[in-house]
Design an enzyme around this catalytic site. Structure first.
Site: not given
Length: 253
Positions: A66, A110, A113, A133
């Protein structure tokens, strides 16, 4: 062909999707989300495409996760953010065709992911993986639902609770990546693997992916959308995000 911030290239039976915001380390942005979603829809809908390859532009990053500079600042904004981003992160799972993540650099948050949502990861020996995170007072959304299925619960807890990056070799050892190859050979190796897959019976490939991915999604995804915003009510998130932006060590209380 460019779709948002993704370069889409069709190569006979293959499609290559390149995340293309290298000055931002290919961080997740609305344009990148658009490009990945629409690009994978093209892969899914084109009967001539058998296999897709996702990679990042440049030598530094596959996708850094992000963009903290545009991070949500309230639980309401956080819920909108995760509801918008989670479908993009899981899009590789929903695509009927086999997908290979050719991870050319850092794959954090992300970006990690997106990679694990693909069917296979071929990693550059310079790649690094991680879910950092926790350093922001947060937890990964999609990876929290998937990582333990790949590496087992104790290692998934270690990765998400410490937030420390791992090397390509460690990713292979943990079963996250299929293999690590010399950086200069990454795309050659990934495309050769894709061609081998593309030569197999199309319906059998798609049924194999459907079988192995059965049961994914559903209530787990809804839980992530509902639970993630509560973390944004904590002072630790405010401190973590401010520390990141100020390039200092956070002082969590």
């Amino acid at each position: 062909m460019r779709i948002g911030s993704v370069e889409f290239e069709k190569r006979d039976r293959l499609a290559v999707l390149t995340l293309d915001e290298p000055t931002k380390l290919n961080a997740i942005s609305p344009a990148l989300c658009q490009g990945l979603s629409e690009g994978l829809a093209l892969v899914d809908g084109d009967p001539d495409i058998r296999v897709g390859v996702i990679t990042g532009r440049g030598d530094k990053a596959f996708c850094a996760g992000a963009d903290i500079g545009s991070f949500p600042e309230s639980p309401e904004q956080a819920r909108d953010f995760i509801a918008r981003v989670l479908p993009v992160l899981e899009a590789p799972e929903r695509c009927r065709k086999p997908l290979i993540a050719a991870v050319n650099g850092i794959a954090f948050g992300g970006g990690f992911e997106i990679a694990i949502a693909c069917d296979f990861i071929v990693a550059s020996d310079q790649a690094k993986f991680g879910v950092p995170e926790i350093q922001l007072g947060l937890l990964p959304g999609f990876a929290l639902l998937r990582l333990h299925q790949i590496v087992g619960r104790p290692r998934a807890k270690e990765l998400s609770m410490l937030g420390e990056p791992i090397s390509a070799a460690q990713a292979v050892e943990l079963g996250i990546a299929l293999r690590a190859v010399p950086h200069a050979n990454l795309m050659e190796d990934a495309l050769a693997f894709a061609e081998k897959l593309a030569a197999k019976p199309r319906m059998a490939l798609q049924m194999a992916k459907s079988f192995y991915n059965r049961g994914l999604g559903g209530d787990d995804m809804r839980y992530a959308v509902d639970a993630f915003p509560f973390l944004f009510q904590t002072d630790d998130v405010k401190e973590g995000v401010d520390a990141f932006r100020s390039k200092r060590r956070p002082q969590f209380k």
